[in-house]
Write an enzyme that holds these catalytic residues in place. Structure first.
Site, mmCIF file in Angstrom:
data_model
loop_
_atom_site.group_PDB
_atom_site.id
_atom_site.type_symbol
_atom_site.label_atom_id
_atom_site.label_comp_id
_atom_site.label_asym_id
_atom_site.label_seq_id
_atom_site.Cartn_x
_atom_site.Cartn_y
_atom_site.Cartn_z
ATOM 1 N N CYS A 22 0.848 -1.193 0.000
ATOM 2 C CA CYS A 22 0.000 0.000 0.000
ATOM 3 C C CYS A 22 0.884 1.243 0.000
ATOM 4 O O CYS A 22 2.109 1.157 0.092
ATOM 5 C CB CYS A 22 -0.937 0.013 1.208
ATOM 6 S SG CYS A 22 -0.072 0.148 2.793
ATOM 7 N N CYS A 25 3.399 1.679 2.792
ATOM 8 C CA CYS A 25 4.683 0.991 2.603
ATOM 9 C C CYS A 25 5.634 1.878 1.807
ATOM 10 O O CYS A 25 6.829 1.977 2.123
ATOM 11 C CB CYS A 25 4.480 -0.331 1.877
ATOM 12 S SG CYS A 25 3.423 -1.519 2.730
ATOM 13 N N ASP A 470 10.717 24.724 -34.689
ATOM 14 C CA ASP A 470 11.803 24.931 -35.634
ATOM 15 C C ASP A 470 11.268 24.618 -37.028
ATOM 16 O O ASP A 470 10.238 23.968 -37.180
ATOM 17 C CB ASP A 470 12.976 24.013 -35.275
ATOM 18 C CG ASP A 470 14.165 24.230 -36.184
ATOM 19 O OD1 ASP A 470 14.458 25.392 -36.499
ATOM 20 O OD2 ASP A 470 14.785 23.235 -36.585
#
Length: 786
Positions: A22, A25, A470
């Site tokens: 989870c 953790c 460009d």
């Protein structure tokens, strides 16, 4: 490099962390690693990887020990080691490397689900789920259907429930105990406590509360009930919680594996063996033994083993799985080929130019892996919340239990409410909200030829409102060709001027220079072009060098040209051609006019960007007349010509200073400064490594239309992440109060908790089928700009 937390660190290292369940953790591992001086860490629950930025004097062993002290198994992921003698610049963050670590050969491009269980662990998990389901089914049926409750039915349920509580839920108990040893609480703590509390209450009811009477019947209700003469048993809740959580984990793991399918498919494109040809003989070699310079054979239907240049033969290559380009590409002698492409036609002999981590396929895979390791801002907030969420839930469960008991409520109802809170409030969905969406989106983008470095790039792409384009190689094909050459009367002559110009341009990477070289080689009557010495390229201006003792310059024309060249210049500009001046020993000798065609998708790309609310701006080093001619064809209103690299960077700063969110698209060295200066840099995959390295997004297939696709994908991805997080937070905001007031039983709480994680992952998986906008019929396909 700047680590995610903002600290400059010298080394980047990847770790695989096993056992995380989870967001709590994740928070715990990050905190433990961050206790080491100068270390910042970003942990991804979906991939199970920790990206650690740390000083060079912090060893991998220290990092591994820190994670293990947090209560998790971990291992170091060896970085891919380039094998070429002169490695090319690789895009993306610096590859993780530990100076004290032993040398490793080139690592696999993409491990197959490194964070997931091994095949043996996966088999055991499936067996555990199957056995749990077989044991749970009779308990659930007997508890929920009073008509089937025979004499002493509750004791049979106890016998069947005991293995579920002990053996099936053992992984939760083990991880909860491990967390307790490290003074930490996670989802496993909540599940373990919920199961044990339900089972303990059932034991009390059976042995001391009258529920063990042989003739006891227990009515079933989805809502908790209290006040009956006999204490209820909650064996159905004790078995349903492990069953639903294990089922949810199984479905979630399968879904999460789906989010990484694109990365695994990229890794699967890498060849394992190659047929090399030496001295007219062929032999089969493992791909790891191939070295740059060796020749290898590609037969029809085979994949090209690695990047190289065709020596002999011609064929069509399918690049769709690498660049997203649907049309086959014709190749012949002298043409570059990409490893992983499929040979659709003739026999090819290819000379290897890059192997291992230096190949384009490996670099693409590296970029996708990097992107999946990051976190969006919203996810970092969610992880911080999850860090305190579990302790808050535990405190809330104890408070609710005490409140119900203190208010004189039935102990059975009080225990039910507390257990329901423990079970329903697991922060799994919080931890999965962002990484699963990011994995699905970056994988889908890779299949479409759009490589995004990470969630920060996606967030920037979502908010872009100005895009600086460009011209040469971006809006145009970059395949320049010489249209006409005008020489000065009484000069060295047309042929000599072209020969000297081609010689000095041999050191240039610019499309104009390559076109001049090609033209000069075709026109040369005296063999190969001479060598150039003292070559110098001035980005945005031109090139200079010494050829056969003469100083040769090929540059943008200025003022004061001879009359013949001035007329040729005016004619070139009127025809939207690009003129370059050839000067030899300080004298103007010739004017070369070059033409370039617009990319087929340039008009559609500009139109789609405008419809998305993004304003296109043309900034080019070309002359004013040529730039405006291209802008007119594409419908671009803001044009900046004669733009040097410094000028492009200054333009970007000026736009950003006005409160605009600026992206820059380029493909050459002269675009690198502007790419790095912008909120978001986008490089054409056909461009230089310098431009790609400075960019946040790379368009692998070199299709300018992919820019609009990238913007739409970013917006869809972030919308998906926001929906996931709204669901994850909203789910807890609704279910926890319901559980606290006794309106949500433990069994429904377990089902709801598992469903929340599965729904978040399923929502993310929708990104795998995301499609770019179809091309509208009748749109101009781009016209020649000459």
């Amino acid at each position: 490099m700047t680590a995610e937390g903002g600290t400059v660190a010298g080394v980047s290292t990847d770790l695989v962390v096993r056992g995380m369940t989870c967001a709590a953790c994740v928070n715990r591992v990050e905190k433990r690693l961050s206790r080491i001086g100068g270390v910042t860490a970003s942990v991804n629950l979906a991939t199970g990887r920790a990206r650690v930025h740390h000083p060079a004097d912090v060893t991998v062993e220290e990092l591994l020990a820190a994670v293990e002290k947090a209560g998790y198994e971990t291992e170091w992921v060896p970085p891919p080691v380039p094998r070429a003698a002169a490695p090319r610049a690789t895009p993306g963050p610096t590859a993780p490397h530990d100076p004290a670590a032993p040398h490793h050969p080139a690592a696999p491009a993409a491990p197959d689900d490194p964070a997931g269980p091994t095949p043996e662990e996966a088999r055991k998990d499936r067996e555990r789920l199957l056995i749990t389901a077989l044991l749970c089914l009779p308990v659930l049926v007997l508890s929920m259907v009073p008509a089937l409750q025979f004499r002493n039915w509750q004791w049979l349920c106890l016998v069947l429930a005991a293995p579920v509580v002990v053996w099936s839920a053992w992984p939760f108990h083990l991880r909860a105990a491990r967390g307790l040893r490290h003074s930490a609480a996670t989802m496993d703590t909540l599940v373990s406590l919920g199961v044990l509390a339900s089972f303990a209450w059932s034991l009390y009811a059976l042995f001391l509360g009258g529920a063990g009477d042989p003739g006891m019947r227990m009515p079933f209700s989805l809502l908790p009930s209290a006040g009956t003469e006999v204490a209820h048993v909650y064996l159905e809740a004790a078995v349903a919680v492990p069953l639903f959580v294990l089922t949810g984990r199984h479905l979630e793991a399968r879904a999460r594996r789906g989010t990484g399918a694109a990365l695994r498919s990229l890794a699967g494109l890498a060849a394992k063996d190659v047929t090399v040809r030496e001295d007219g003989r062929e032999r089969l070699l493992p791909i790891a033994e191939l070295v740059p310079g060796q020749g290898f054979v590609v037969r029809p239907g085979e994949r090209v083993a690695t990047d190289g240049v065709v020596v002999s033969g011609s064929s069509a290559l399918d690049l769709s799985l690498i660049t997203g380009e649907s049309e086959p590409v014709e190749v012949g002698p002298g043409r570059a080929v990409v490893g992983g492409a499929v040979n659709m036609g003739g026999l090819l002999l290819v000379r290897a130019t890059a192997v291992g981590a230096d190949t384009r396929l490996a670099r693409i895979t590296h970029l996708v892996t990097e992107a999946q390791a990051g976190k969006a801002r919203a996810q970092r907030l969610a992880d911080k919340v999850a860090g305190v969420f579990v302790p808050v839930v535990l405190s809330l469960a104890v408070t609710v239990l005490g409140f119900w008991l203190g208010a004189g409520a039935d102990p059975q109802a009080a225990v039910t409410a507390a257990v329901a809170i423990l079970v329903v409030a697991c922060p799994c969905a919080l931890g999965l909200a962002t990484p699963t969406a990011l994995m699905a989106a970056t994988g889908r983008g890779a299949r479409l030829g759009i490589l995004v470095k990470g969630p920060q790039s996606l967030e920037a792409l979502r908010h872009v409102d100005v895009i600086v384009l460009d011209k040469t190689g971006t809006l145009t094909t970059g395949h320049m060709s010489v249209v006409r050459v005008t020489e000065t009367a009484g000069g060295i002559g047309r042929d000599a001027a072209v020969r000297l110009a081609g010689a000095v341009e041999q050191g240039s990477e610019h499309p104009l220079g390559r076109a001049v070289v090609t033209y000069a080689q075709r026109a040369a009557a005296r063999g190969p072009l001479p060598e150039v010495a003292g070559f110098l390229a001035v980005p945005g201006s031109g090139v200079t060098g010494i050829v056969e003792g003469r100083r040769v310059e090929v540059r943008t024309p200025g003022e004061g040209l001879p009359a013949s060249l001035a007329r040729a210049l005016a004619e070139a500009e009127a025809a939207a051609l690009t003129p370059v001046l050839v000067r030899v020993d300080g004298f103007d000798e010739a004017l070369i006019a070059l033409g370039d065609g617009l990319r087929p998708g340039s008009y559609r790309a500009v139109d789609r960007l405008r419809r998305l609310g993004v304003e296109p701006v043309l900034a080019t080093g070309d002359r004013e007349a040529t730039a405006r001619a291209v802008a007119r064809e594409l419908g671009i209103t803001e044009v900046h010509a004669h733009c040097s690299p410094e000028g492009k960077a200054a333009l970007v700063r000026r736009l950003r200073g006005g409160g605009r969110r600026v992206a820059v698209i380029g493909d050459g060295v002269n675009d690198a400064a502007a790419l790095a200066e912008a909120d978001l840099g986008i490089a054409m995959g056909s461009g230089t490594d310098v431009a790609i390295g400075a960019a946040d997004v790379t368009l692998v297939r070199g299709d300018i239309e992919a820019v609009a696709d990238a913007v739409r994908l970013a917006r869809r991805t972030l919308a998906t992440i926001r929906l996931n997080l709204v669901w994850a937070f909203g789910y807890n905001a609704v279910t926890v109060p319901l559980a606290a007031v006794g309106l949500l039983g433990p069994m429904l709480a377990a089902a709801a908790m598992s469903a929340s994680s599965v729904l978040v992952v399923a929502n993310s998986l929708r990104l795998r089928t995301w499609q770019p906008a179809p091309k509208r019929p009748g749109s101009p396909a781009g016209r020649a700009s000459r």
